[in-house]
Write a protein that holds these residues in place. Structure first.
Motif, PDB file in Angstrom:
ATOM      1  N   ILE A  45     -17.122  46.019  13.806  1.00 36.52           N
ATOM      2  CA  ILE A  45     -17.009  47.135  12.863  1.00 36.52           C
ATOM      3  C   ILE A  45     -15.646  47.106  12.190  1.00 36.52           C
ATOM      4  N   VAL A  94     -15.514  44.735   9.349  1.00 36.94           N
ATOM      5  CA  VAL A  94     -16.126  45.254   8.119  1.00 36.94           C
ATOM      6  C   VAL A  94     -15.168  46.187   7.397  1.00 36.94           C
ATOM      7  N   LEU A  95     -14.528  47.073   8.159  1.00 36.02           N
ATOM      8  CA  LEU A  95     -13.703  48.111   7.552  1.00 36.02           C
ATOM      9  C   LEU A  95     -12.370  47.582   7.045  1.00 36.02           C
ATOM     10  N   LEU A 106     -26.258  49.407  14.577  1.00 31.96           N
ATOM     11  CA  LEU A 106     -25.642  49.728  13.289  1.00 31.96           C
ATOM     12  C   LEU A 106     -25.986  51.141  12.844  1.00 31.96           C
ATOM     13  N   MET A 133     -22.957  53.678  12.077  1.00 28.95           N
ATOM     14  CA  MET A 133     -22.787  54.312  10.770  1.00 28.95           C
ATOM     15  C   MET A 133     -22.694  55.824  10.913  1.00 28.95           C
ATOM     16  N   ASP A 174     -19.251  56.794  12.458  1.00 25.88           N
ATOM     17  CA  ASP A 174     -18.161  56.655  11.491  1.00 25.88           C
ATOM     18  C   ASP A 174     -18.219  57.766  10.446  1.00 25.88           C
ATOM     19  N   CYS A 215     -18.518  57.559   3.449  1.00 27.52           N
ATOM     20  CA  CYS A 215     -19.529  56.501   3.557  1.00 27.52           C
ATOM     21  C   CYS A 215     -18.828  55.152   3.487  1.00 27.52           C
ATOM     22  N   ARG A 216     -18.317  54.711   4.604  1.00 27.55           N
ATOM     23  CA  ARG A 216     -17.556  53.460   4.623  1.00 27.55           C
ATOM     24  C   ARG A 216     -18.410  52.259   5.025  1.00 27.55           C
ATOM     25  N   LEU A 217     -19.590  52.517   5.554  1.00 28.01           N
ATOM     26  CA  LEU A 217     -20.456  51.440   6.019  1.00 28.01           C
ATOM     27  C   LEU A 217     -21.819  51.553   5.345  1.00 28.01           C
ATOM     28  N   THR A 218     -22.454  50.414   5.156  1.00 30.01           N
ATOM     29  CA  THR A 218     -23.811  50.388   4.625  1.00 30.01           C
ATOM     30  C   THR A 218     -24.545  49.204   5.232  1.00 30.01           C
ATOM     31  N   GLN A 219     -25.868  49.228   5.145  1.00 31.12           N
ATOM     32  CA  GLN A 219     -26.677  48.158   5.717  1.00 31.12           C
ATOM     33  C   GLN A 219     -27.458  47.455   4.620  1.00 31.12           C
ATOM     34  N   CYS A 256     -25.012  59.109   3.379  1.00 35.82           N
ATOM     35  CA  CYS A 256     -24.724  57.668   3.384  1.00 35.82           C
ATOM     36  C   CYS A 256     -25.966  56.831   3.615  1.00 35.82           C
TER      37      CYS A 256
END
Length: 288
Positions: free
Chosen positions: A157, A160-161, A174, A178, A181, A188-192, A243
């Motif tokens: 993680i 990614v960040l 994940l 998400m 986080d 919304c710092r993560l996406t799939q 998100c």
């Protein structure tokens, strides 16, 4: 292409209407345009109308009705120019990286975003043992750059960040990562990536000829058929938030404008043309 064709047709139609309203009737205002005593051809009106799209002035002589139509045409040109300008600015300034990776194949076929996965896991064995295809490409990066491998999910993680990489991991993990986080940062710092791959099943290992085997098989099958698993997921799985809503849709890449995007522009032009025509008819009636 269709948009440009319609714009060209609009130039021709508006130019001919301006000529018909002004020159064809001989009704114009010499007080406003004393230096334009000679009539102009339809081509001249079409030419000046077209150059309105490039924000150029014109030297057409006009009467009351044609001035209404020309005012609407200028409004249409301004809206159209700023629409294309806004689309161009968005195309040049908005990062396209998020839109170009929508599958494992897309990830493997680009080098802008590197990827990682956890060492010693099923993914490590899957990609490491592949000899061809997409899986081989994914594993080749780890063979060339072993320093990219992570040893924990938290490190994945963080990659990614803070390192702008992609982390290959089970969807279930994940989903919860998400949500956690988002709850911690409210961002919304993560996406799939919407596409799933390497579907795997889970099970329990029992002793050979165990007396519990039939019981496990029966109960697991019953829970699947009655929808109990689905009910548990709805109760305990992360709930949709700003998100994740729509995250299963394919990300869109920048695209050209289409006719539907400019529907309002042509409505404005059409209404203005109708108003100018009505003014022209009223002028004819009044002059008689």
């Amino acid at each position: 292409f269709q948009v440009w064709v319609i714009i060209l047709v609009s130039v021709l139609v508006v130019g001919l209407l301006l000529w018909a309203m002004t020159e064809a009737t001989g009704d114009w205002a010499p007080i406003l345009y004393p230096h334009k005593g000679q009539q102009a051809s339809p081509l001249k009106y079409i030419w000046d109308t077209g150059f309105g799209l490039t924000a150029q002035s014109n030297r057409m002589r006009l009467n009351e009705s044609s001035r209404v139509l020309l005012g609407v045409w200028w409004t249409y040109c301004i809206i159209l120019i700023y629409t294309y300008t806004g689309n161009l600015i968005a195309f040049l300034t908005v990062p396209r990286v998020a839109g170009i990776i929508n599958s494992l194949e897309a990830l493997a076929n680009q080098k802008q975003v590197l990827w990682t996965y956890r060492a010693g896991t099923a993914h490590d064995k899957l990609f490491g043992s592949a000899t061809s295809g997409t899986y081989h490409k994914i594993g080749q990066l780890m063979r060339d750059r072993s320093d990219l491998l992570v040893t924990s999910d938290e490190d994945g993680i963080d990659a990614v960040l803070y390192r702008h990489m992609a982390f290959i991991k089970e969807k279930s993990f994940l989903d919860f990562a998400m949500e956690q986080d988002y709850l911690e940062t409210k961002q919304c710092r993560l996406t799939q990536v919407p596409q799933l791959f390497f579907s795997a099943s889970f099970g329990w290992v029992l002793e050979e000829e165990s007396v519990f085997l039939p019981l496990f098989n029966t109960e697991i099958l019953r829970m699947m058929q009655t929808g109990l698993f689905r009910q548990w997921m709805m109760k305990y799985w992360p709930q949709p938030n700003e998100c994740t809503v729509g995250a299963d849709k394919e990300p869109l890449e920048p695209r050209a404008l289409i006719i539907e995007d400019l529907g309002g522009h042509f409505i404005v032009l059409g209404l203005g043309s109708c108003c100018a025509t009505i003014a022209f008819l009223l002028e004819l009636i009044y002059s008689r």
